[in-house]
Structure formats: structure tokens, C-alpha cells
Design a protein around this motif. Structure first.
Motif, PDB file in Angstrom:
ATOM      1  N   TYR A 432       0.833  -1.204   0.000  1.00  0.00           N
ATOM      2  CA  TYR A 432       0.000   0.000   0.000  1.00  0.00           C
ATOM      3  C   TYR A 432       0.869   1.255   0.000  1.00  0.00           C
ATOM      4  O   TYR A 432       1.884   1.315   0.685  1.00  0.00           O
ATOM      5  CB  TYR A 432      -0.926  -0.011   1.217  1.00  0.00           C
ATOM      6  N   ASN A 433       0.429   2.242  -0.779  1.00  0.00           N
ATOM      7  CA  ASN A 433       1.208   3.479  -1.007  1.00  0.00           C
ATOM      8  C   ASN A 433       2.569   3.189  -1.638  1.00  0.00           C
ATOM      9  O   ASN A 433       3.498   3.982  -1.524  1.00  0.00           O
ATOM     10  CB  ASN A 433       1.412   4.262   0.288  1.00  0.00           C
ATOM     11  N   HIS A 434       2.689   2.027  -2.294  1.00  0.00           N
ATOM     12  CA  HIS A 434       3.952   1.635  -2.932  1.00  0.00           C
ATOM     13  C   HIS A 434       5.107   1.616  -1.936  1.00  0.00           C
ATOM     14  O   HIS A 434       6.233   2.030  -2.244  1.00  0.00           O
ATOM     15  CB  HIS A 434       4.267   2.543  -4.123  1.00  0.00           C
ATOM     16  N   VAL A 435       4.829   1.090  -0.759  1.00  0.00           N
ATOM     17  CA  VAL A 435       5.872   0.898   0.245  1.00  0.00           C
ATOM     18  C   VAL A 435       6.394  -0.533   0.126  1.00  0.00           C
ATOM     19  O   VAL A 435       5.615  -1.479   0.236  1.00  0.00           O
ATOM     20  CB  VAL A 435       5.327   1.148   1.662  1.00  0.00           C
ATOM     21  N   PRO A 436       7.672  -0.730  -0.099  1.00  0.00           N
ATOM     22  CA  PRO A 436       8.215  -2.089  -0.175  1.00  0.00           C
ATOM     23  C   PRO A 436       8.066  -2.819   1.164  1.00  0.00           C
ATOM     24  O   PRO A 436       8.163  -2.209   2.229  1.00  0.00           O
ATOM     25  CB  PRO A 436       9.697  -1.865  -0.521  1.00  0.00           C
ATOM     26  N   ARG A 437       7.839  -4.119   1.097  1.00  0.00           N
ATOM     27  CA  ARG A 437       7.666  -4.897   2.322  1.00  0.00           C
ATOM     28  C   ARG A 437       9.007  -5.090   3.037  1.00  0.00           C
ATOM     29  O   ARG A 437      10.046  -5.250   2.399  1.00  0.00           O
ATOM     30  CB  ARG A 437       7.030  -6.250   1.999  1.00  0.00           C
ATOM     31  N   PRO A 438       8.966  -5.086   4.374  1.00  0.00           N
ATOM     32  CA  PRO A 438      10.206  -5.187   5.160  1.00  0.00           C
ATOM     33  C   PRO A 438      10.830  -6.568   5.080  1.00  0.00           C
ATOM     34  O   PRO A 438      10.173  -7.553   4.700  1.00  0.00           O
ATOM     35  CB  PRO A 438       9.742  -4.889   6.594  1.00  0.00           C
ATOM     36  N   PRO A 439      12.093  -6.664   5.500  1.00  0.00           N
ATOM     37  CA  PRO A 439      12.747  -7.974   5.534  1.00  0.00           C
ATOM     38  C   PRO A 439      12.328  -8.763   6.764  1.00  0.00           C
ATOM     39  O   PRO A 439      11.810  -8.215   7.741  1.00  0.00           O
ATOM     40  CB  PRO A 439      14.227  -7.602   5.617  1.00  0.00           C
ATOM     41  N   VAL A 440      12.574 -10.060   6.702  1.00  0.00           N
ATOM     42  CA  VAL A 440      12.418 -10.936   7.857  1.00  0.00           C
ATOM     43  C   VAL A 440      13.795 -11.511   8.164  1.00  0.00           C
ATOM     44  O   VAL A 440      14.432 -12.113   7.288  1.00  0.00           O
ATOM     45  CB  VAL A 440      11.435 -12.084   7.567  1.00  0.00           C
ATOM     46  N   VAL A 441      14.252 -11.287   9.393  1.00  0.00           N
ATOM     47  CA  VAL A 441      15.544 -11.825   9.794  1.00  0.00           C
ATOM     48  C   VAL A 441      15.340 -12.776  10.968  1.00  0.00           C
ATOM     49  O   VAL A 441      14.389 -12.650  11.736  1.00  0.00           O
ATOM     50  CB  VAL A 441      16.554 -10.719  10.163  1.00  0.00           C
ATOM     51  N   ALA A 442      16.237 -13.728  11.094  1.00  0.00           N
ATOM     52  CA  ALA A 442      16.212 -14.668  12.210  1.00  0.00           C
ATOM     53  C   ALA A 442      17.501 -14.519  12.995  1.00  0.00           C
ATOM     54  O   ALA A 442      18.593 -14.376  12.417  1.00  0.00           O
ATOM     55  CB  ALA A 442      16.072 -16.096  11.704  1.00  0.00           C
ATOM     56  N   VAL A 443      17.368 -14.551  14.316  1.00  0.00           N
ATOM     57  CA  VAL A 443      18.520 -14.408  15.199  1.00  0.00           C
ATOM     58  C   VAL A 443      18.669 -15.690  16.009  1.00  0.00           C
ATOM     59  O   VAL A 443      17.684 -16.238  16.515  1.00  0.00           O
ATOM     60  CB  VAL A 443      18.361 -13.213  16.147  1.00  0.00           C
ATOM     61  N   ALA A 444      19.909 -16.167  16.125  1.00  0.00           N
ATOM     62  CA  ALA A 444      20.198 -17.349  16.933  1.00  0.00           C
ATOM     63  C   ALA A 444      21.654 -17.294  17.380  1.00  0.00           C
ATOM     64  O   ALA A 444      22.546 -16.984  16.577  1.00  0.00           O
ATOM     65  CB  ALA A 444      19.942 -18.634  16.154  1.00  0.00           C
ATOM     66  N   ASP A 445      21.866 -17.534  18.669  1.00  0.00           N
ATOM     67  CA  ASP A 445      23.221 -17.638  19.219  1.00  0.00           C
ATOM     68  C   ASP A 445      24.099 -16.442  18.870  1.00  0.00           C
ATOM     69  O   ASP A 445      25.269 -16.582  18.495  1.00  0.00           O
ATOM     70  CB  ASP A 445      23.889 -18.924  18.720  1.00  0.00           C
ATOM     71  N   GLY A 446      23.523 -15.248  18.970  1.00  0.00           N
ATOM     72  CA  GLY A 446      24.321 -14.048  18.774  1.00  0.00           C
ATOM     73  C   GLY A 446      24.585 -13.686  17.334  1.00  0.00           C
ATOM     74  O   GLY A 446      25.382 -12.773  17.061  1.00  0.00           O
ATOM     75  N   ARG A 447      23.931 -14.366  16.391  1.00  0.00           N
ATOM     76  CA  ARG A 447      24.121 -14.057  14.978  1.00  0.00           C
ATOM     77  C   ARG A 447      22.758 -13.954  14.308  1.00  0.00           C
ATOM     78  O   ARG A 447      21.783 -14.561  14.746  1.00  0.00           O
ATOM     79  CB  ARG A 447      24.956 -15.151  14.294  1.00  0.00           C
ATOM     80  N   TRP A 448      22.697 -13.191  13.219  1.00  0.00           N
ATOM     81  CA  TRP A 448      21.440 -13.047  12.495  1.00  0.00           C
ATOM     82  C   TRP A 448      21.661 -13.379  11.024  1.00  0.00           C
ATOM     83  O   TRP A 448      22.781 -13.306  10.514  1.00  0.00           O
ATOM     84  CB  TRP A 448      20.893 -11.623  12.632  1.00  0.00           C
TER      85      TRP A 448
END
Length: 466
Positions: A432-448
Motif C-alpha cells: 500500500y502506497n507503494h511501500v516495499p515490504r520489510p525484511p524478515v531476519v532470524a537471530v540465533a546464538d548471537g548471529r542473524w
């Protein structure tokens, strides 16, 4: 009911009669147990971290807004359902959130996978999931989707209309196979949830009514179709359910239907899927039951009804989605503007605008979902003020968190974290409003790492053929 208002929840010292009847927190920096994933904590300097990674580092590297999953938390919730419901097929409802990594995680923890479109099926297959562990839902599956399900060899196809039964029977017969089928039935349960996510009452699009006899007729059509291997029936009463009374009614009516089918046709169908819909805590006014307790109650209900009807205990399935993915993620935003607004009759509400909104989480606008929030990049000694966290879209209903107390010194550049963002946020996201969708990140053991990359304007323009 008495609640203490602290950061990350909506609370009141009296019954909440509507948004805004809130009590100021004694500690605006405190995090509420039950709302956040197990890897979220506030560091000594006041900043939030997820599984050992500070949110400011995430924001610097992946930008905001961003969905941040705690991998260990999601896995633990999936494993918890598999253990509590030992002997059941536990399907993760992919519609809550699905990516190739998440599909692999839940299967690695012992779960099956529920999809409801050809796109979700494609993700599951691309993730290498055994098709026999996949159930395919949907009230209007296309011919292409049914064909794809048959070609892949999915474990269960849940049929939802007489037209679909005929289509599937014809396709399966043409391929010389039998489609393993469950018939979705409407148990006539008025679940205590929002109208748009209640799915077992009569006046809605899903399932065959038990009351009108359509469910029995659908079963008979499936039993008479050469391309269909009818395994059992399926029921789903809705989403964000906290009380077990609705499930008790559904169990009684579905097992009653199985008994009626056996009496009428001589066939004892071996399977019963009771769906999902288990609620989670978005605020401290939500009180979800522990998974072990849910399993104990549902097992007891089934045993009682089987004794009553004389039926053998069927092979049982459930389909948790939100209860696994929801609490496992937070949404991270950056504050852009802060605007105090004087309310009619006195008082002030502070509008805190962030760099996302209804395009990354439409649930608040769609059915008045409630969320919590906290300032994530620092602690504050400022007095709390009543805030409404809003998005950047051209809609008055573009609300992220309707009412929350945040520190009075909240300012542009601050980060805001919203818990419970793992379910039905990214999966319902739009441009909507031509806003790009955000990323999805995963975090585990101090790293993403990135599960889904951020969309770009180039992605949007690539679809525009002008």
C-alpha cells in the motif's frame, strides 16, 4: 481483574472498558513475561537484544522496519506442541508465517505443515518438505492447485465444497490415483473472537454444515467417488481462542458426526482434525493456556466422547500457527515524528509515527487487534505518556498500537519494538502506497541472517509494465 501497566503491554487497575482506560506504569522500561520471545531481554544500558544481538545493530545492518524472529523460541514452541500432543499429527499452519527456513524448522521439530494456496505449497516443496507431511486447505482451490497437490502427493487435501469434491474426484481419477481427503465441517460453534476470524458458525464461507446435513452429504459423495480416499473430517472454530469451551462443543459434534456416519454408511472414518486457533498474549489482558494444559483438555474431551458414542479413538490432528510463530518475533520500527494531540474533554495523546504501518501489519486496522510496544534502543527516566503508535500511510486507521504508555522523552530516531509480530503480519503485508515490504531476519546464538530480503522500489517497478 487487576493489572500493573509496564512497558510492553496494555494494562488497567480496573476492568478495561475501552482503549485509553489505562494506568500509568511504575516502570516504563520493564518487559512483561509472556509477550516476548525467550531470547529478548533488556541490556544494562537499556537496549533490547534478541538472542544476544542488540536491536541497534540489527537496525544498522538491515534497516527498519524489520521483522525479527528468535529462531530458538520458534523451534521450542514447535517442539512443545509435538511433545504435548504426542500421538497426534501436529500441523504448523503456514498461513501465520511461512518461509523455506521456517518450514524446515517446524518439520525438524517433529511437525507437519499446513498450506492453503498453491504459493504456500510451492514454498513447502522448495524447502524440501516431504509432501506426505503436508495438508492442503482452502475454500476455493483452483484446478491448477488441486492438480499440483495431486502431482506432489500431498498427505491430505481438505475439501470445502461440493464443487471441489467433484473437481478433485475427476482429476484424481484421470491420474489413476486416489486423493487422501478430509471433509471440512462446520460445527456451529460461536467462538469468542472477532467476527472475521471465527470460522465455525453457520453464516460464513468455510465448511459443510453438520446441522443442515450438508456434512453428511459431502461425506457420502466422497465415499462414492472413485478418485477419493476419504480419511476423516476436519473442524476449525476460529483464531485467537483462549477458552476450551468452543473446542468441547466442536469435539462433541464432530465425534457425533463420525458416529452418525458409521451408523448410516457402515464406515468408521479413522481421522479427526480439530484445527487450530490457539491464542497468544499480545497484551497482559490476554491469558493463553499452556500447551500441555490444552493437550490434556483436548485428549480428555475426545476420550469422553468416544466412550459416549462407542467409537474407537480416531487418529487426531491439530493445526497451531499463531501459537508457534506469533510470540517468536518482534517488529522493529524507527520513530519519525512525535505529535501531542489535545483530546476533547481534556487530556493529551501523543501520536508517535513510525516508518512502517498497516502495510506491514494490517491486523489493527482490519479487526481492531491490540498490540503492545516499548522503546527498544534505550531506557528512560522520563514520566510515561499515553501514546498511539501510528504508521506512515495515508489512512486515519493506519494504527500499529492503539494505546500504550511510552516514555515522555520519546523522540525521532528512537527504536520501537512490538512483540507478537510473528503471525499474520508479514504474511498479510502489502505494498500500500507503494511501500516495499520489510525484511524478515532470524537471530540465533548471537548471529542473524535474512529469511526474506527487503523489497526495493526496483522490485515494485519490475511489475509495472507501463
Amino acid at each position: 481483574m487487576s493489572h500493573t501497566h509496564v512497558a510492553g503491554a496494555i494494562h488497567a487497575d480496573v476492568s478495561v472498558s475501552g482503549p485509553g482506560w489505562l494506568r500509568r506504569p511504575t516502570d516504563v522500561n520493564a518487559l512483561v513475561d509472556g509477550l516476548w520471545s525467550s531470547g529478548v531481554r533488556r541490556r544494562p544500558d537499556g537496549e533490547l537484544e534478541v538472542a544476544g544481538v542488540p536491536v541497534t545493530a540489527l537496525a544498522a545492518e538491515v534497516g527498519t522496519p524489520a521483522y525479527v524472529f528468535d529462531e530458538a523460541d520458534l523451534r521450542e514452541r514447535a517442539r512443545g506442541f509435538a511433545e504435548a500432543f504426542a500421538g497426534w499429527r501436529v500441523y504448523y499452519a503456514g498461513k501465520s508465517f511461512l518461509s523455506k527456513d521456517v518450514a524446515r524448522w517446524v518439520v525438524e521439530e517433529g511437525l507437519y505443515l499446513d498450506v492453503c494456496t498453491g504459493g504456500e505449497l510451492a514454498v513447502a516443496l522448495a524447502a524440501g518438505i516431504d509432501p506426505a507431511r503436508i495438508g492442503f486447505h482452502g475454500n476455493n482451490k483452483s484446478l491448477a492447485e488441486l492438480q499440483a497437490a495431486l502431482e506432489a502427493g500431498v498427505g491430505r487435501i481438505i475439501v470445502d465444497s461440493f464443487i471441489e469434491i467433484a473437481r478433485l474426484a475427476e482429476l484424481a481419477a484421470a491420474r489413476g490415483v486416489q486423493a487422501p481427503v478430509l471433509v471440512r465441517v462446520t460445527a456451529g460453534v460461536e467462538a469468542h473472537t472477532h467476527e472475521y476470524i471465527a470460522t465455525a458458525h453457520e453464516d460464513q464461507k468455510f465448511g459443510f454444515s453438520i446441522v443442515t446435513g450438508d456434512a453428511m452429504r459431502a461425506v457420502e459423495e466422497c465415499l462414492g467417488a472413485p478418485g477419493i480416499d476419504l480419511r476423516g473430517i476436519h473442524s476449525h472454530i476460529g483464531s485467537q481462542i483462549f477458552e476450551t469451551a468452543g473446542f468441547e462443543v466442536a469435539v462433541r459434534r464432530t465425534i457425533g458426526l463420525l458416529a452418525a456416519i458409521a451408523e448410516r454408511t457402515g464406515q468408521i472414518l479413522p481421522e479427526l482434525d480439530l484445527g487450530g486457533g490457539f491464542g497468544i498474549a499480545y497484551t497482559t489482558l490476554d491469558d493463553p493456556r499452556p500447551t500441555v494444559e490444552l493437550a490434556e483438555h483436548l485428549n480428555a474431551m475426545v476420550e469422553a466422547e468416544c466412550r459416549s458414542t462407542g467409537l474407537p479413538r480416531p487418529e487426531l490432528s491439530i493445526e497451531p500457527g499463531r501459537a508457534i510463530s506469533g510470540p517468536a518475533a518482534l517488529m522493529l520500527y524507527e520513530v519519525g515524528t512525535v505529535k501531542p494531540v489535545v483530546l476533547a474533554g481534556g487530556g493529551v495523546r501523543t501520536y508517535v509515527s513510525v516508518d512502517g504501518g498497516m502495510s506491514d501489519n494490517i491486523r489493527t486496522a482490519l479487526y481492531a487487534a491490540e498490540y503492545s510496544a516499548t522503546v527498544a534502543n534505550r531506557a528512560s527516566d522520563a514520566a510515561p505518556v499515553l501514546c498511539r503508535v501510528v504508521g506512515k500511510h495515508c489512512e486515519s486507521g493506519d494504527i500499529v498500537v492503539r494505546d500504550e504508555f511510552l516514555p515522555g522523552d520519546i523522540a525521532p530516531g528512537d527504536l520501537i519494538a512490538v512483540p507478537g509480530a510473528g503471525a499474520y503480519a508479514r504474511s498479510m503485508a502489502s505494498n500500500y502506497n507503494h511501500v516495499p515490504r520489510p525484511p524478515v531476519v532470524a537471530v540465533a546464538d548471537g548471529r542473524w541472517r535474512t529469511l526474506l530480503r527487503r523489497e526495493t522500489v526496483d522490485d515494485l517497478l519490475a511489475l509495472d509494465m507501463g
